[in-house]
Design an enzyme around this catalytic site. Structure first.
Site, PDB file in Angstrom:
ATOM      1  N   LYS A 148     -20.250  38.958 -25.558  1.00  0.00           N
ATOM      2  CA  LYS A 148     -19.269  39.324 -26.602  1.00  0.00           C
ATOM      3  C   LYS A 148     -20.009  39.385 -27.934  1.00  0.00           C
ATOM      4  CE  LYS A 148     -15.654  38.953 -23.848  1.00  0.00           C
ATOM      5  NZ  LYS A 148     -14.707  39.990 -23.541  1.00  0.00           N
ATOM      6  N   HIS A 264     -14.958  44.551 -11.394  1.00  0.00           N
ATOM      7  CA  HIS A 264     -13.992  44.340 -12.489  1.00  0.00           C
ATOM      8  C   HIS A 264     -12.775  45.194 -12.165  1.00  0.00           C
ATOM      9  CE1 HIS A 264     -12.198  43.981 -16.419  1.00  0.00           C
ATOM     10  NE2 HIS A 264     -13.071  43.059 -16.723  1.00  0.00           N
ATOM     11  N   LYS A 304      -5.262  34.497 -21.222  1.00  0.00           N
ATOM     12  CA  LYS A 304      -4.600  35.426 -22.166  1.00  0.00           C
ATOM     13  C   LYS A 304      -3.874  36.565 -21.462  1.00  0.00           C
ATOM     14  CE  LYS A 304      -8.585  38.479 -22.683  1.00  0.00           C
ATOM     15  NZ  LYS A 304      -9.732  38.855 -23.510  1.00  0.00           N
TER      16      LYS A 304
HETATM   17  C1  CAP Z   1     -12.628  38.241 -20.576  1.00  0.00           C
HETATM   18  C2  CAP Z   1     -12.835  39.726 -20.353  1.00  0.00           C
HETATM   19  C3  CAP Z   1     -12.439  40.185 -18.986  1.00  0.00           C
HETATM   20  C4  CAP Z   1     -11.086  39.770 -18.579  1.00  0.00           C
HETATM   21  C5  CAP Z   1     -10.498  40.798 -17.604  1.00  0.00           C
HETATM   22  C6  CAP Z   1     -12.070  40.543 -21.377  1.00  0.00           C
HETATM   23  O1  CAP Z   1     -13.085  37.936 -21.862  1.00  0.00           O
HETATM   24  O2  CAP Z   1     -14.180  40.072 -20.503  1.00  0.00           O
HETATM   25  O3  CAP Z   1     -12.558  41.599 -19.002  1.00  0.00           O
HETATM   26  O4  CAP Z   1     -11.236  38.571 -17.910  1.00  0.00           O
HETATM   27  O5  CAP Z   1      -9.300  40.311 -17.116  1.00  0.00           O
HETATM   28  O6  CAP Z   1     -12.628  41.573 -21.720  1.00  0.00           O
HETATM   29  O7  CAP Z   1     -10.970  40.149 -21.697  1.00  0.00           O
HETATM   30  P1  CAP Z   1     -12.566  36.576 -22.530  1.00  0.00           P
HETATM   31  P2  CAP Z   1      -9.176  39.940 -15.559  1.00  0.00           P
HETATM   32  O8  CAP Z   1     -13.097  35.438 -21.676  1.00  0.00           O
HETATM   33  O9  CAP Z   1     -13.135  36.556 -23.916  1.00  0.00           O
HETATM   34  O10 CAP Z   1     -11.079  36.636 -22.511  1.00  0.00           O
HETATM   35  O11 CAP Z   1     -10.293  38.977 -15.296  1.00  0.00           O
HETATM   36  O12 CAP Z   1      -7.796  39.361 -15.459  1.00  0.00           O
HETATM   37  O13 CAP Z   1      -9.325  41.219 -14.805  1.00  0.00           O
HETATM   38 MG    MG Z   2     -13.896  42.124 -20.326  1.00  0.00          MG
END
Ligand code: CAP
Ligand code: MG
Length: 429
Positions: A148, A264, A304
């Site tokens: 990030k 993903h 989230k």
């Molecule tokens: C998490 C994340 C993932 C999410 C996707 C984002 O970052 O990199 O893509 O987990 O959701 O971009 O939000 P954070 P899922 O840890 O900063 O939230 O795993 O439910 O598919």
């Molecule tokens: Mg992500």
């Protein structure tokens, strides 16, 4: 000759059928039976009006064999499909029916596959056991992060951040779902710089590390990028399976690369968020396992993004067990030789969530924290240390507050974001 309810047989006992569990809301003025019959005919051999057919076609008709409240079960003769062809299967059981006027809403909740169809797919190359062998991690949950900010970092800063996360304690570090080969961080430069840092981190920590580089692109380009990763000694590739499409993911899997595939699921919520209409994550997870990804995002039940923990637990079972039992929203399934898929819990997570997640998802889980690592008061390396400390605490049955007394990084994370204690009571920051 198609009579009124020729696609309903409530006495039928499926044998070698592909079975779909649908939740349906009939259109106004239509009862469940009529709506169910229409779903079955439209998704198998029928259409809106009688057409001259041959008697032999009738044996390929789908049969509604169960109607219970707003759920129906439909059995499809396996010969109706081309066995190892995901687009073909979905074009029948998840095609026109979503737009039919006979239903106000329809949701495909789960699919169970007969042996012949299961056997026609590769399934995961590694599965949970194979991933543990690659990373030499016998029992505990894996710790992961996502670089990030999700977009914008220059390649060298991306690689440096990955290095900090690995030396801090992350086992795997991934690209974000929308990072491909943008001008500010091209794929070619990212893969070489990041794998160089990975090898430095492995030498320094004497641990195996994984870099889940996102190869998502047009299919031929994905194959080219995966080949580059393999040439540079990468252990993983990552692909956005929903936006890439099932045929592309199947091509990538069947290309025969040695790397593990991290899946993903970005865009899944366009299908599975509405509880009355669309396609459940259970179905998307079924095809991800059949086509053969090794790791799959399944949600958190607490972070989230939406999705309650009971559904996440059922999803985790669906992709990681050899045999799953039927529940209200899930069909029974014996997976035979199809290996397991490592569940990935990610999305708004931080170290304080670890007790809750391990309690509900067990230790065969990859806990991925993006903001919950890079947003640590002392930075990425400390964030990764805090995440690993939280896992160590839970694996030793020690309360996070207790463990934080002599682990500063975890203490600072708890103070910033809060934490679950051993009784799963949440302590706000
Ligand atoms: C998490 C994340 C993932 C999410 C996707 C984002 O970052 O990199 O893509 O987990 O959701 O971009 O939000 P954070 P899922 O840890 O900063 O939230 O795993 O439910 O598919
Ligand atoms: Mg992500």
């Amino acid at each position: 000759m198609v009579t009124k309810f020729d696609f309903i047989d409530l006495k039928y006992n499926p044998k070698n059928d592909l079975i779909c569990l649908f939740k349906i809301k009939p259109a106004r003025g239509l009862d469940m039976k009529k709506a169910a019959n229409t779903v079955a005919l439209e998704s198998s051999t029928g259409t809106w009006t009688k057409v001259p057919g041959k008697d032999y076609v009738e044996k390929l008709r789908a049969k509604v064999f169960s109607i219970k409240k707003d759920h129906i079960k439909v059995a499809y003769p396996q010969e109706l499909f081309e066995y190892d062809n995901v687009p073909n299967i979905l074009s029948s059981v998840a095609g026109n029916i979503f737009g039919m006027k006979a239903v106000k809403a329809i949701r495909l909740e789960d699919i169970s596959f007969p042996k012949k169809i299961l056997r026609s797919f590769d399934g995961p190359k590694y599965g949970v056991k194979g991933i543990r062998k690659i990373l030499k991690i016998k029992r505990r949950p894996l710790v992961g992060t996502i670089i990030k900010p999700k977009l914008g970092l220059k390649t060298r800063h991306h690689a440096e951040s990955a290095y900090e996360s690995w030396v801090g304690g992350c086992d795997v570090t991934k690209d974000d779902e929308n990072l491909a080969s943008q001008k500010f961080n091209t794929f070619e430069e990212r893969v070489s710089r990041s794998l160089e840092k990975l090898h430095d981190a492995e030498r320094e920590t004497k641990e195996k590390k994984g870099y889940l580089i996102n190869v998502t692109a047009e299919t031929k380009e994905m194959i080219k990028r995966a080949q580059l990763v393999e040439n540079l000694g990468g252990k993983y590739i990552m692909v956005d399976i929903i936006t890439s499409g099932w045929a592309a993911v199947q091509t990538l899997r069947e290309a025969g690369f040695k790397m593990a595939i991290h899946a993903h699921r970005a865009m899944h919520a366009a299908f599975d968020r509405n509880p009355n209409h669309g396609i459940s994550m259970m179905v998307l997870a079924d095809f991800a396992r059949l086509v053969g990804v090794d790791q799959l995002h399944i949600g958190t039940g607490i972070g989230k993004l939406e999705g309650d923990i009971e559904d996440i637990e059922e999803l985790s079972e669906e992709i990681s067990l050899k045999e799953v039992k039927a529940t209200q929203k899930r069909l029974a399934q014996k997976w035979g030789k199809i290996k397991s898929v490592f569940p990935v819990s990610s999305g708004g997570l931080h170290p304080g969530h670890v007790p809750f997640l391990v309690k509900h998802l067990g230790r065969d889980v990859i806990l991925q924290m993006g903001g919950g690592i890079h947003g640590h008061p002392l930075g990425t390396r400390a964030g990764a240390m805090a995440a690993k400390q939280a896992v160590d605490a839970v694996m030793n049955d020690i309360d996070l507050k207790e463990y934080a007394k002599d682990h500063k990084e975890l203490r600072l994370a708890n103070e910033k974001w809060g934490y679950f204690d051993k009784r799963l009571k949440y302590h706000k920051p």
